[in-house]
Design a protein around this motif. Structure first.
Motif, short mmCIF file in Angstrom:
data_model
loop_
_atom_site.label_atom_id
_atom_site.label_comp_id
_atom_site.label_asym_id
_atom_site.label_seq_id
_atom_site.Cartn_x
_atom_site.Cartn_y
_atom_site.Cartn_z
N VAL A 100 -2.36 6.22 -0.82
CA VAL A 100 -1.32 7.13 -0.33
C VAL A 100 -1.91 8.25 0.52
O VAL A 100 -1.36 8.61 1.57
CB VAL A 100 -0.54 7.72 -1.53
N TYR A 101 -3.05 8.79 0.10
CA TYR A 101 -3.65 9.90 0.85
C TYR A 101 -4.14 9.44 2.23
O TYR A 101 -4.12 10.22 3.18
CB TYR A 101 -4.80 10.49 0.04
N ASP A 102 -4.55 8.18 2.32
CA ASP A 102 -4.95 7.66 3.63
C ASP A 102 -3.76 7.57 4.57
O ASP A 102 -3.87 7.90 5.76
CB ASP A 102 -5.58 6.28 3.46
N ARG A 158 7.54 7.20 -7.71
CA ARG A 158 7.03 7.34 -6.35
C ARG A 158 6.86 8.82 -6.02
O ARG A 158 7.76 9.64 -6.25
CB ARG A 158 8.01 6.71 -5.36
N PRO A 159 5.71 9.18 -5.46
CA PRO A 159 5.47 10.60 -5.14
C PRO A 159 6.33 11.08 -3.97
O PRO A 159 6.56 10.35 -3.01
CB PRO A 159 3.98 10.64 -4.78
N VAL A 191 6.04 8.57 -0.05
CA VAL A 191 4.93 7.70 0.35
C VAL A 191 4.45 6.97 -0.89
O VAL A 191 3.90 7.60 -1.80
CB VAL A 191 3.78 8.50 0.99
N PHE A 192 4.68 5.66 -0.95
CA PHE A 192 4.31 4.91 -2.15
C PHE A 192 3.64 3.60 -1.77
O PHE A 192 4.05 2.91 -0.84
CB PHE A 192 5.53 4.65 -3.03
N PHE A 238 7.94 5.76 3.25
CA PHE A 238 6.88 4.87 3.73
C PHE A 238 6.39 4.00 2.57
O PHE A 238 6.04 4.52 1.52
CB PHE A 238 5.69 5.66 4.28
N GLY A 239 6.33 2.70 2.78
CA GLY A 239 5.77 1.81 1.77
C GLY A 239 6.75 0.71 1.40
O GLY A 239 7.90 0.72 1.84
N PRO A 240 6.30 -0.24 0.58
CA PRO A 240 4.94 -0.36 0.01
C PRO A 240 4.00 -1.11 0.97
O PRO A 240 4.42 -1.58 2.01
CB PRO A 240 5.19 -1.19 -1.24
#
Length: 289
Positions: free
Chosen positions: A241-243, A279-280, A192-193, A232-234
């Motif tokens: 990201v947390y949202d 990217r996490p 998710v980035f 997912f992203g960008p």
């Protein structure tokens, strides 16, 4: 002997091996209801309704005024009780609506006096308002929580390419892995980035210049796919990201799926010079039973 089939008459000879009763059995046509029979099957329109209307909605009983049901002319209830349509009645003479009546009282309360349901019933009443096509109630419900917040959330998710497809992919991968392992749960990696560009702590001062002044060949050096199951992203929005992680977990949970997640690091793939993908990466655990 003569056998009649429709409008055709067939003459039988003494040599016929089939009797008249056998012939009638073989050539018998389904009966066509007469106009008198049809009139007995359906009541004559228009249907007349009393001023005080007893209702049976899916086995739950209500009583209201006819004018309440006709409050807004463009609704399904107004059309049903306009007299143009036949509505069946139960054994006690109540007009029957084949719909779950759990939230029908909330529908009537709005038609009577504009009352809105408590927050915990808003989503369910909204669904019923959609079924009965009650536009004013839908508008009112959309302006209060939780539906108002949902509109904002969906606006954010509208920025996310293939969001729903990625959710389906998470579910499908987790299901296949659990079935293959005969396990209660399955794990998968999700990236998710928010930013498309890579970031490294020691190259941040040069980050913006490189971001806006890249050549086409440099752009290709930065393009890569992280080694994860779903990515997912960008996106461009204040939401971070947390949202998005909250949205993913919320939507999976709404489908009855138990999900836990934790960050297990970053991609850290070397791209060019001192730039690495940061990217996490999150581990999602889907529990099936």
């Amino acid at each position: 002997m003569v056998v009649v089939t429709g409008q055709n008459k067939v003459s039988a000879t003494p040599d016929d091996a089939m009797s008249s009763s056998d012939a009638e059995d073989d050539f018998q046509e389904p009966a066509t209801p007469t106009a008198t029979q049809a009139g007995q099957a359906l009541p004559l329109l228009p249907q007349q309704f009393p001023e005080v209307v007893p209702l049976n909605v899916g086995g739950m009983f209500f009583t209201t005024r006819l004018s309440t049901l006709r409050r807004y002319e463009d609704t399904m209830l107004a059309a049903m009780f306009s007299g143009r349509h036949y509505i069946p009645t139960d054994a006690e003479g109540r007009y029957f609506i084949d719909r779950d009546g759990t939230y029908f009282g909330d529908i009537l309360n709005f038609l009577r006096s504009g009352d809105l349901p408590p927050r915990e019933r808003v989503r369910s009443v909204y669904k019923e308002a959609q079924y009965y096509s009650i536009g004013p109630l839908l508008d009112n419900l959309e302006d209060i929580q939780p539906l108002k917040g949902e509109k904002v959330r969906q606006a954010f998710l509208g920025l996310m390419p293939y969001y729903k497809d990625h959710l389906e992919r998470i579910i499908e991968i987790a299901k296949l892995r659990a079935m293959q392992r005969k396990a209660r749960f399955a794990k998968l990696k999700v990236c998710v980035f928010k930013e498309e560009m890579p970031i490294t702590p020691y190259e941040c001062p040069h980050f913006n210049s490189l971001r806006f002044e890249r050549s086409e060949s440099e752009t290709k050096l930065f393009e890569h796919h992280c080694e994860v199951d779903v990515s997912f992203g960008p996106w461009e929005a204040v939401a971070d990201v947390y949202d998005l992680l909250h949205c993913i977990v919320t939507d999976l949970s709404a489908r009855g799926i138990t999900v836990d997640h934790q960050c297990i690091g970053v991609c850290d793939k070397h791209l060019i010079n001192h730039y690495y993908c940061k990217r996490p990466i999150y581990e999602f655990k889907i529990t099936w039973w």
